[in-house]
Design a protein around this motif. Structure first.
Motif, short mmCIF file in Angstrom:
data_model
loop_
_atom_site.label_atom_id
_atom_site.label_comp_id
_atom_site.label_asym_id
_atom_site.label_seq_id
_atom_site.Cartn_x
_atom_site.Cartn_y
_atom_site.Cartn_z
N GLY A 375 -36.66 -14.85 -71.97
CA GLY A 375 -36.20 -13.69 -71.21
C GLY A 375 -37.38 -12.79 -70.94
N LYS A 376 -37.08 -11.62 -70.37
CA LYS A 376 -38.16 -10.68 -70.06
C LYS A 376 -38.27 -9.56 -71.09
CE LYS A 376 -40.48 -8.28 -66.46
NZ LYS A 376 -40.87 -8.08 -65.11
N ASP A 402 -43.70 -3.41 -68.88
CA ASP A 402 -43.59 -3.15 -67.44
C ASP A 402 -42.77 -1.88 -67.18
OD1 ASP A 402 -45.04 -5.21 -66.43
OD2 ASP A 402 -43.35 -6.34 -65.59
N TYR A 403 -41.66 -1.74 -67.94
CA TYR A 403 -40.74 -0.63 -67.62
C TYR A 403 -40.17 0.06 -68.86
CZ TYR A 403 -38.10 -5.00 -67.99
OH TYR A 403 -37.64 -6.23 -68.40
N THR A 521 -30.66 -1.20 -61.75
CA THR A 521 -31.91 -1.98 -61.80
C THR A 521 -33.05 -1.24 -61.13
OG1 THR A 521 -31.40 -3.08 -59.73
CG2 THR A 521 -30.74 -4.24 -61.72
N ASP A 522 -32.72 -0.10 -60.47
CA ASP A 522 -33.73 0.50 -59.59
C ASP A 522 -34.73 1.41 -60.32
OD1 ASP A 522 -32.10 2.53 -60.25
OD2 ASP A 522 -31.55 3.09 -58.20
N THR A 526 -39.84 -4.13 -61.10
CA THR A 526 -39.87 -5.50 -61.64
C THR A 526 -38.64 -5.84 -62.49
OG1 THR A 526 -41.01 -4.90 -63.69
CG2 THR A 526 -42.41 -5.41 -61.79
N PHE A 527 -37.67 -4.90 -62.54
CA PHE A 527 -36.53 -5.16 -63.43
C PHE A 527 -35.54 -6.16 -62.83
CE2 PHE A 527 -32.46 -4.45 -65.50
CZ PHE A 527 -32.84 -4.51 -66.83
#
Ligand code: FRU
Length: 600
Positions: A375-376, A402-403, A521-522, A526-527
């Motif tokens: 997964g991420k 990333d987030y 998701t916004d 990259t999500f």
């Protein structure tokens, strides 16, 4: 004329001093603005906490705690300028109230924080978040990243972690602390290790020094962490009260280097050479050191050049001896987290399988990159030291650099994965890690609903409700047979049209999870993405255990070959599941939903 002048001067002075000195919080605080965004706060009453208002988009202020004229703590904090997102408490009971004051820099006199600071005897930590997991550990408030110093002692699993108590974004790294008897129910304890003159307290590990090799006392918990100042060095601290408080070693740092990224010491006992081994991330390689007393370390070797993924910095290594399932043979596994450069972008955990003789690690498959989770949101994975019955239990931070700072929560930010029991399996001549949920997870099952089997084909989608007053914390157990289709898919859905799709793509031998339409998701570009895992299974039978916990989904392959961890932020829980297929048919032979809950 002269008298009038004097009067005017006095009035101006009074007016000026009235502006300079402001009473806040009903007179409990006195604030003096000194110009140039500098202010001083005095206490004018007593209280246990100073509640600091945070606005995440405000610039970072420096907040100095001054006691008896000395700076005793320096905090970086986003004090609120226009609106208060949430409060964080500064515990005043640690200081001498009589001489206490605070020097605040980089905050304008008009910022809203001056009107909203509060002196209080309480701080409310009750959950105020829609997305806070139920059965995964999260800090009561503030930010967490890597799990640190995981160690088992006398029936208790300790979890330390990278913690910012002064905001839900990364900064001010401390070691937070929680304990558990069963790896599921966690009790929060006070911060264990705080930043000092050598720097912030970055990631590291703990050991139980049973034989008193360091001389701090038999059974001391000894912690190793990175002191992150201008440069990174390794330090140690020890606890003689089972991890509740730590005393820092007076000869810190114990290891230095000119390498910039030099961090995350993991210490293990290496029985064969009768030595302690420290595994350390240094730039894009791993270094090995040995010691007999935990204080003096000898460089042994390095590992990494030309092996595995190298698109980012190597971090948080671990070295574990693990048995191959069904055999008595063991291999050494070098876990190595990498950021960025993970398979799906950003952070991920890779590992190498091979041998270790106390000096050197040799990778048995130098040309292959192996990922621990597909997964991420699975990073900074390390294992428990001294776990009972030789268990190898790993824990990850469920996020991605990333987030990580943008996740849509605010009272807290960051959670750990389900603790996973590790073993090894071989497939087509390669040895791989196998991660399964620890057996203790079964204790979470409260109610279950088992559905009759059914067949799915191109003209027949099957939709099932996930009843049990599903409030977003459940486990699904699925068994598939007679799989004779190109793609066997199903999706978790809610009434808002949000869904997470998952499918076994038999045609290219991949299991895929897609969260592009999963809800919110916004918050980062990259999500909205999908991730895939290779299917190491040639048969026609498949099964899965899927754990959903408000904002996370962890999928464990029933054949114990892959695991996938991804965050999701649906606007309401997914409460139905829809099965579909392409090019053929399959049978769902059993399908069970378990409502999961903590017992207390
Ligand atoms: C990994 C990491 C570590 C470091 C810590 C700082 O997520 O970057 O390398 O010690 O986080 O919080």
């Amino acid at each position: 004329m002269k008298q009038l002048h004097l009067k005017l001067l006095m009035l101006t002075l009074m007016a000026t001093s009235a502006i300079l000195q402001v009473y806040a919080n009903d007179g409990k605080l006195i604030i003096k603005h000194l110009g140039d965004k500098q202010s001083i706060i005095h206490l004018n009453a007593s209280g246990k906490y100073l509640l600091l208002p945070v606005e995440e988009k405000s610039g970072e202020a420096k907040f100095y705690v001054i006691s008896n004229n000395d700076v005793v703590k320096t905090i970086n904090i986003h004090l609120a300028t226009d609106k208060v997102d949430y409060y964080v408490p500064l515990d005043l009971s640690l200081y001498d109230l009589k001489s206490l004051l605070f020097n605040v820099q980089q905050v304008s006199d008009s910022a809203i924080c001056w009107k909203t600071l509060q002196l209080s005897n309480t701080f409310d930590t009750s959950n105020s978040e829609q997305y806070r997991p139920l059965y995964h550990f999260t800090p009561l408030y503030g930010w967490m990243n890597d799990p640190n110093g995981m160690v088992y002692k006398d029936g208790t699993y300790h979890l330390f972690y990278q913690y910012n108590p002064y905001g839900s974004m990364w900064g001010n790294m401390h070691w937070g602390h929680a304990v558990s008897k069963d790896l599921i129910t966690w009790k929060n304890l006070p911060v264990a290790i705080s930043p000092d003159g050598l720097g912030a307290i970055f990631s590291g590990s703990c050991v139980v020094d049973k034989d008193n090799t360091a001389g701090f006392g038999a059974g001391a918990i000894v912690a190793f962490y990175t002191s992150a100042g201008e440069r990174q060095t390794q330090s140690m601290a020890y606890s003689l009260d089972d991890g509740l408080t730590f005393k820092k070693y007076d000869r810190n740092p114990i290891l230095t280097s000119t390498i910039r990224d030099f961090r995350d010491p993991k210490v293990i006992w290496h029985k064969a050479s009768n030595k302690w081994i420290m595994v350390l991330a240094a730039g894009q390689e791993i270094q090995f050191y040995s010691s007999t007393n935990l204080k003096d370390w000898v460089y042994e070797s390095n590992f990494g050049e030309g092996q595995g993924a190298h698109t980012g910095v190597w971090e948080c290594p671990d070295l574990v001896e693990i048995a191959i399932k069904g055999t008595t043979k063991t291999e050494w596994v070098l876990i190595c987290n990498l950021n960025p450069g993970g398979i799906f972008g950003g952070s991920a955990t890779q590992y190498f399988v091979g041998s270790f003789d106390g000096k050197k690690f040799i990778n048995e498959s130098p040309s292959k990159t192996k990922w621990m989770d597909w997964g991420k949101d699975h990073y900074a994975t390390v294992t428990w030291s001294n776990a009972p019955q030789g268990r190898n239990i790993a824990l990850a931070w469920m996020s991605n650099w990333d987030y990580a700072n943008n996740l849509p929560t605010s009272q807290y930010r960051g959670a750990v994965s389900i603790p996973r029991e590790l073993s090894l399996y071989t497939y087509e001549g390669e040895t791989y890690l196998c991660s399964v949920p620890v057996a203790e997870m079964l204790q979470l099952r409260e109610k279950s609903s088992k559905r009759k089997g059914f067949k799915v084909n191109a003209s027949q989608q099957v939709k099932q409700q996930l009843h049990l007053n599903n409030w977003g914390a459940y486990e699904l157990e699925l068994n598939f047979k007679n799989v004779d289709s190109e793609m066997m898919g199903f999706s978790l859905q809610n009434s808002k049209g949000e869904e997470v799709t998952m499918s076994f793509n038999i045609y290219d031998n991949r299991f895929v999870m897609d969260r592009r339409n999963s809800g919110k998701t916004d918050f980062h570009k990259t999500f909205a993405t999908s991730t895939w895992a290779p299917i190491h299974n040639k048969g026609k039978e498949y099964s899965l255990r899927i754990f959903v916990d408000k904002s996370s989904i962890e999928i464990f392959d029933g054949n114990e070959k892959f695991v996938m961890t991804n965050l999701v932020f649906p606007s309401e829980p997914y409460n139905s599941i829809n099965f579909y297929t392409k090019g053929g048919s399959y049978s769902v032979t059993s399908f069970t939903i378990y409502k999961l809950g903590l017992k207390n």
